[in-house]
Design a protein around this motif. Structure first.
Motif, short mmCIF file in Angstrom:
data_model
loop_
_atom_site.label_atom_id
_atom_site.label_comp_id
_atom_site.label_asym_id
_atom_site.label_seq_id
_atom_site.Cartn_x
_atom_site.Cartn_y
_atom_site.Cartn_z
N GLY A 225 19.30 -0.54 98.70
CA GLY A 225 19.39 0.89 98.95
C GLY A 225 18.23 1.64 98.37
O GLY A 225 17.25 1.05 97.89
N ASP A 226 18.34 2.99 98.41
CA ASP A 226 17.27 3.85 97.90
C ASP A 226 17.60 4.36 96.51
O ASP A 226 18.76 4.38 96.09
N GLU A 227 16.58 4.81 95.85
CA GLU A 227 16.74 5.30 94.48
C GLU A 227 17.62 6.55 94.45
O GLU A 227 17.39 7.50 95.20
N PRO A 228 18.64 6.56 93.59
CA PRO A 228 19.46 7.78 93.46
C PRO A 228 18.66 8.88 92.75
O PRO A 228 17.75 8.57 91.97
N ASP A 229 18.98 10.15 93.04
CA ASP A 229 18.21 11.24 92.43
C ASP A 229 18.43 11.32 90.94
O ASP A 229 17.51 11.52 90.17
N ILE A 230 19.70 11.18 90.54
CA ILE A 230 20.01 11.41 89.13
C ILE A 230 20.37 10.13 88.42
O ILE A 230 21.11 9.29 88.95
N GLY A 231 19.85 10.01 87.22
CA GLY A 231 20.14 8.80 86.44
C GLY A 231 19.08 8.61 85.36
O GLY A 231 18.13 9.38 85.28
N SER A 232 19.28 7.62 84.53
CA SER A 232 18.32 7.36 83.46
C SER A 232 17.76 5.95 83.59
O SER A 232 18.49 5.03 83.93
N TRP A 233 16.50 5.85 83.27
CA TRP A 233 15.85 4.55 83.39
C TRP A 233 16.02 3.73 82.12
O TRP A 233 15.95 4.26 81.01
N TYR A 234 16.23 2.44 82.32
CA TYR A 234 16.27 1.49 81.21
C TYR A 234 15.40 0.28 81.59
O TYR A 234 15.32 -0.07 82.77
N ILE A 235 14.81 -0.31 80.58
CA ILE A 235 13.99 -1.49 80.83
C ILE A 235 14.44 -2.61 79.90
O ILE A 235 14.54 -2.41 78.69
N ALA A 236 14.75 -3.76 80.47
CA ALA A 236 15.13 -4.92 79.65
C ALA A 236 14.09 -6.03 79.82
O ALA A 236 13.65 -6.30 80.94
N VAL A 237 13.71 -6.62 78.72
CA VAL A 237 12.66 -7.63 78.76
C VAL A 237 13.21 -8.95 78.23
O VAL A 237 13.75 -9.02 77.13
N ASP A 238 13.07 -9.97 79.04
CA ASP A 238 13.48 -11.32 78.62
C ASP A 238 12.21 -12.14 78.51
O ASP A 238 11.51 -12.34 79.51
N LEU A 239 11.90 -12.60 77.32
CA LEU A 239 10.64 -13.33 77.14
C LEU A 239 10.84 -14.82 77.37
O LEU A 239 11.87 -15.38 77.03
N ALA A 240 9.83 -15.45 77.95
CA ALA A 240 9.96 -16.87 78.31
C ALA A 240 10.00 -17.74 77.07
O ALA A 240 9.26 -17.53 76.12
N GLY A 241 10.86 -18.74 77.13
CA GLY A 241 10.86 -19.74 76.07
C GLY A 241 9.93 -20.87 76.45
O GLY A 241 9.48 -20.96 77.59
N PHE A 242 9.70 -21.72 75.50
CA PHE A 242 8.76 -22.79 75.78
C PHE A 242 9.35 -24.18 75.62
O PHE A 242 8.65 -25.16 75.72
#
Ligand SMILES: Nc1ncnc2c1ncn2[C@@H]1O[C@H](COP(=O)(O)OP(=O)(O)O)[C@@H](O)[C@H]1O
Ligand SMILES: [Mg+2]
Length: 418
Positions: A225-242
């Motif tokens: 779908g398309d981006e909703p007008d209202i809301g808050s952005w969050y960013i989650a980062v998963d770092l690669a293991g070795f």
């Protein structure tokens, strides 16, 4: 000599190919065992002094039922002697075809092989090849054929992928379905299609690798779908293991873990709009830079990074970049919260997807993410992308931090990976 070595079209293609390691995914009754038998006889007749050729099936019983009569039948004019009690066939040139079962590892050791056929190899543990048989090929620069119906995305899938990728000139792979055997009545295949589940038919007849997921996530739950007008952005980062790198010190190159950055807009009613999930094998600086770029573009309420050695490694670079660019974000620890990864992903994502609370950005390519999600959880299929997305759960709902001293997560070795 009257050798009946007529081959089906697909069998000829494979047989003529000169690659050292051939991987063939083929459906049931496709003609795999027949090709194996012909290959063993021809390779046996061309076998150099001091070595043999070997056929390995998952069990000795299977090896005997599949191969013995077939070899005796097809190879009659070129067989000098045959001993059913030790399953060894001596050809007219004095060379031996050894018939073995992977269930008896000791019987596989101590031979020099110029050719190896592993039949139904998806059902043989990969270590039989990696630890036992590969060495038997070394002194004669022996060659091998790995042939099987698929069994989900296990080692056989990996070898198949290696052969497809062209990364390693020694490896080549092919895919055939039961219908590629001209001698099988198409009506029989149609009948099987009607009676078998689509899972069984896909795997057994179409030799599909796409049938291993446990069905925890269903295709019909995937919505765009398309981006909703209202809301808050969050960013989650998963770092690669070795860890995987060390484990894969063998012939096959496992696809490596990726770092992943999930960017999600969460609306008031708790719906997630997944704008994108970026992923790649990045070094520390690039990882920090990619995080910063997203901070600048989305101005998230919070950025979560999985707690641990990798986060500690990235953070100084990220802080430095934030300072230099005068662009800051609230960085939070993401934790495993004492949950096993599978549980964590299921808890965070299953209900949300099932109830239509996750919308993927229609303008982005989510093919890999969807693939990982539908296959989840399957050994050998990566889940970095669903994993990264699942962490949004911790960011969007918690204002407190989960204290988990008993975290069973292991610190990763940062240094070795970079
Ligand atoms: N080259 C061939 N010529 C004639 N018949 C073949 C040939 N290859 C396979 N077949 C027939 O097809 C059927 C399935 O072959 P098989 O090798 O047992 O398949 P798989 O091992 O893939 O299950 C058998 O009846 C076999 O005799
Ligand atoms: Mg067979």
């Amino acid at each position: 000599m009257n050798l009946d070595f007529k081959l089906l079209k697909w069998q000829q293609i494979v047989f003529k190919d000169q690659s050292r390691f051939k991987v063939i995914a083929a459906g049931r009754r496709c003609g795999k065992s027949r090709l194996s038998a012909v290959t063993l006889l021809i390779e046996g007749l061309n076998c150099p002094e001091g070595s043999s050729v070997m056929y390995v099936a998952p069990t000795l019983g299977q090896a005997r039922t599949i191969m013995w009569d077939l070899l005796m039948d097809l190879g009659k004019p070129v067989i000098k002697s045959a001993h059913i009690n030790n399953l060894e066939i001596t050809l007219v040139n004095g060379k031996k075809i050894l018939i073995r079962g992977a269930d008896n590892q000791d019987s596989l050791r101590g031979v020099s092989l110029s050719y190896l056929v592993m039949d139904e190899v998806a059902f043989i543990k990969s270590e039989i090849w990696e630890r036992v048989l590969r060495a038997a090929l070394s002194d004669k620069k022996g060659r091998a054929m790995f042939i099987s119906t698929p069994s989900g995305r296990n080692h056989f899938y990996e070898w198949f992928q290696l052969g497809q990728s062209g990364e390693d000139a020694d490896w080549k792979s092919w895919h055939f379905t039961t219908a590629d055997n001209e001698t099988i009545d198409p009506k029989e295949i149609e009948a099987a299609k009607r009676t078998l589940s689509s899972f069984a038919f896909g795997q057994e007849y179409l030799s599909s690798f796409n049938n291993a997921g446990a069905g925890l996530f269903k295709e019909e739950w995937i919505k765009f779908g398309d981006e909703p007008d209202i809301g808050s952005w969050y960013i989650a980062v998963d770092l690669a293991g070795f860890e995987d790198v060390a484990k894969s010190a063998n012939a096959t190159k496992k696809r490596l873990d990726q770092s992943a950055i999930a960017v999600v807009k969460v609306t008031d009613d708790g719906t997630w709009f997944v704008d994108k999930i970026e992923a790649g094998r990045w070094d520390i600086q690039t990882t920090a830079l990619n995080i910063l770029k997203n901070i600048r573009e989305y101005e998230p309420l919070a950025v979560g990074i999985e707690r641990g050695a990798l986060k500690n490694a990235v953070l100084p670079y990220l802080s430095d970049l934030m300072r230099k660019n005068n662009c800051y974000a609230h960085i939070l620890d993401l934790t495993h919260g004492n949950k096993k990864k599978v549980d964590r992903i299921v808890w965070a994502l299953q209900g949300r997807f099932e109830h239509g609370r996750v919308i993927l950005n229609a303008e982005e390519d989510f093919e890999e993410f969807v693939d990982q999600l539908l296959m989840f959880p399957t050994a050998q299929v990566h889940d970095d992308l669903p994993d990264a997305l699942s962490y949004i759960d911790q960011l969007a709902v918690t204002s407190y931090s989960i204290d988990n001293d008993e975290d069973d997560w292991q610190a990763l070795d940062v240094v070795s990976g970079y």
